[in-house]
Design a protein around this motif. Structure first.
Motif, PDB file in Angstrom:
ATOM      1  N   UNK A 161      24.789  39.588  50.965  1.00 28.39           N
ATOM      2  CA  UNK A 161      25.832  39.001  51.807  1.00 28.39           C
ATOM      3  C   UNK A 161      25.613  37.499  52.021  1.00 28.39           C
ATOM      4  N   UNK A 162      24.345  37.113  52.215  1.00 25.33           N
ATOM      5  CA  UNK A 162      24.054  35.716  52.517  1.00 25.33           C
ATOM      6  C   UNK A 162      24.030  34.841  51.276  1.00 25.33           C
ATOM      7  N   UNK A 163      23.478  35.385  50.195  1.00 22.21           N
ATOM      8  CA  UNK A 163      23.276  34.564  49.009  1.00 22.21           C
ATOM      9  C   UNK A 163      24.353  34.777  47.955  1.00 22.21           C
ATOM     10  N   UNK A 164      25.070  35.912  48.065  1.00 28.22           N
ATOM     11  CA  UNK A 164      26.125  36.174  47.103  1.00 28.22           C
ATOM     12  C   UNK A 164      27.309  35.252  47.345  1.00 28.22           C
ATOM     13  N   UNK A 165      27.730  34.564  46.312  1.00 27.72           N
ATOM     14  CA  UNK A 165      28.836  33.614  46.455  1.00 27.72           C
ATOM     15  C   UNK A 165      29.612  33.589  45.146  1.00 27.72           C
ATOM     16  N   UNK A 166      30.936  33.763  45.228  1.00 24.70           N
ATOM     17  CA  UNK A 166      31.749  33.692  44.030  1.00 24.70           C
ATOM     18  C   UNK A 166      31.645  32.289  43.435  1.00 24.70           C
ATOM     19  N   UNK A 167      31.478  32.229  42.130  1.00 25.19           N
ATOM     20  CA  UNK A 167      31.168  30.947  41.487  1.00 25.19           C
ATOM     21  C   UNK A 167      32.250  29.895  41.689  1.00 25.19           C
ATOM     22  N   UNK A 168      33.479  30.316  41.971  1.00 29.56           N
ATOM     23  CA  UNK A 168      34.568  29.336  42.117  1.00 29.56           C
ATOM     24  C   UNK A 168      34.392  28.448  43.344  1.00 29.56           C
TER      25      UNK A 168
ATOM     26  N   UNK B   5      34.652  21.785  39.878  1.00 27.31           N
ATOM     27  CA  UNK B   5      34.700  22.104  38.444  1.00 27.31           C
ATOM     28  C   UNK B   5      34.719  23.608  38.218  1.00 27.31           C
ATOM     29  N   UNK B   6      33.910  24.327  38.992  1.00 30.74           N
ATOM     30  CA  UNK B   6      33.886  25.783  38.864  1.00 30.74           C
ATOM     31  C   UNK B   6      35.213  26.391  39.298  1.00 30.74           C
ATOM     32  N   UNK B   7      35.803  25.828  40.336  1.00 31.73           N
ATOM     33  CA  UNK B   7      37.100  26.341  40.781  1.00 31.73           C
ATOM     34  C   UNK B   7      38.159  26.124  39.690  1.00 31.73           C
ATOM     35  N   UNK B   8      38.132  24.957  39.067  1.00 32.68           N
ATOM     36  CA  UNK B   8      39.076  24.669  37.985  1.00 32.68           C
ATOM     37  C   UNK B   8      38.864  25.638  36.831  1.00 32.68           C
ATOM     38  N   UNK B   9      37.611  25.922  36.533  1.00 30.33           N
ATOM     39  CA  UNK B   9      37.319  26.875  35.459  1.00 30.33           C
ATOM     40  C   UNK B   9      37.863  28.249  35.795  1.00 30.33           C
ATOM     41  N   UNK B  10      37.702  28.665  37.056  1.00 30.86           N
ATOM     42  CA  UNK B  10      38.207  29.981  37.462  1.00 30.86           C
ATOM     43  C   UNK B  10      39.723  30.050  37.294  1.00 30.86           C
ATOM     44  N   UNK B  11      40.392  28.973  37.655  1.00 34.96           N
ATOM     45  CA  UNK B  11      41.854  28.940  37.549  1.00 34.96           C
ATOM     46  C   UNK B  11      42.287  29.047  36.091  1.00 34.96           C
ATOM     47  N   UNK B  12      41.644  28.280  35.214  1.00 30.02           N
ATOM     48  CA  UNK B  12      42.054  28.270  33.804  1.00 30.02           C
ATOM     49  C   UNK B  12      41.604  29.523  33.066  1.00 30.02           C
ATOM     50  N   UNK B  13      40.515  30.151  33.515  1.00 27.69           N
ATOM     51  CA  UNK B  13      39.995  31.340  32.830  1.00 27.69           C
ATOM     52  C   UNK B  13      40.568  32.630  33.384  1.00 27.69           C
ATOM     53  N   UNK B  14      41.407  32.515  34.398  1.00 27.41           N
ATOM     54  CA  UNK B  14      41.977  33.697  35.032  1.00 27.41           C
ATOM     55  C   UNK B  14      43.176  34.175  34.205  1.00 27.41           C
TER      56      UNK B  14
ATOM     57  N   UNK C  29      42.566  34.134  45.222  1.00 27.06           N
ATOM     58  CA  UNK C  29      41.171  33.759  44.991  1.00 27.06           C
ATOM     59  C   UNK C  29      40.246  34.809  45.601  1.00 27.06           C
ATOM     60  N   UNK C  30      39.199  35.204  44.883  1.00 25.75           N
ATOM     61  CA  UNK C  30      38.256  36.180  45.442  1.00 25.75           C
ATOM     62  C   UNK C  30      37.599  35.634  46.700  1.00 25.75           C
ATOM     63  N   UNK C  31      37.139  36.538  47.544  1.00 27.24           N
ATOM     64  CA  UNK C  31      36.417  36.119  48.737  1.00 27.24           C
ATOM     65  C   UNK C  31      35.157  35.365  48.347  1.00 27.24           C
ATOM     66  N   UNK C  32      34.755  34.441  49.186  1.00 27.22           N
ATOM     67  CA  UNK C  32      33.562  33.659  48.881  1.00 27.22           C
ATOM     68  C   UNK C  32      32.324  34.536  48.874  1.00 27.22           C
ATOM     69  N   UNK C  33      32.203  35.424  49.872  1.00 27.62           N
ATOM     70  CA  UNK C  33      31.047  36.309  49.958  1.00 27.62           C
ATOM     71  C   UNK C  33      31.420  37.713  49.508  1.00 27.62           C
TER      72      UNK C  33
END
Length: 204
Positions: A45-52, A57-66, A73-77
């Protein structure tokens, strides 16, 4: 946990069994110890974080690779429900994974212990490898594909100087006992303990 062997500063003792920190066996124990943190709910819960969320840059990658074009957008945790499902499925397929190791070991023994030169020349390696996997795991190959594929070619252990010795990987399951001992005696009650972490770092 682990006590230093005063006779040899380059070795340590775990339950009076000498292990060299440079030995492959002890190295297995250390990597297996790290796996415990992957299954601690607090860590997930504390360390798990969606890469976006890590960077623009990671958020842009998630958008283009989706490819599904899902704009939600997936939850952060990691959600609690997913954490609980992951924990519930932790032991899934452990029996099959162990059976695979037995199949690999039997394959290794058979190809390095032929009765004659003619026998080794007559071996269909793909069929032998695949049939052992099928027999040991109970997972069936589709149609008549036992003679196809070269999965054994991806395992260098069969030819790197330890021939007929793959079964030792099953023996290395004993290193999980060492990892479990360190975990349950020093980290289980407080996985993020600074004192336990420093002691581990200083002693090992």
């Amino acid at each position: 946990m682990v006590a230093r062997n005063t006779r040899s500063p380059r070795k340590i003792k775990v339950h009076n069994v000498p292990w060299s920190p440079n030995s492959s066996g002890f190295t297995e124990a250390l990597s297996q110890l790290l796996e415990y943190w992957c299954w601690v709910p607090e860590c997930l819960r504390r360390l798990g974080c969606h890469y976006s969320y890590l960077s623009p840059e990671n958020y842009k990658h998630w958008v283009t690779a989706n490819f599904r074009k899902d704009t939600t957008r997936p939850l952060k945790e990691i959600p609690d429900e997913m954490v609980n499902n992951l924990l519930a499925a932790k032991q899934l397929n452990q029996g099959i994974l162990t059976s695979r190791q037995v199949a690999f070991s039997k394959f290794d023994m058979q190809i390095h212990n032929p009765v004659s030169h003619d026998e080794i020349e007559a071996i269909n390696f793909s069929e032998l490898y695949n049939s052992l996997l099928q027999d040991m795991t109970g997972l069936q190959w589709p149609n008549d594909e036992l003679k196809s594929g070269s999965g054994y070619a991806t395992t260098s252990h069969y030819i790197w100087g330890q021939e007929a010795n793959y079964y030792s990987y099953l023996y290395l399951q004993s290193t999980r006992i060492l990892a479990a001992d360190i975990w349950f005696t020093h980290f289980q009650s407080n996985p993020l303990s600074r004192n336990a972490g420093l002691r581990y770092r200083e002693m090992i």
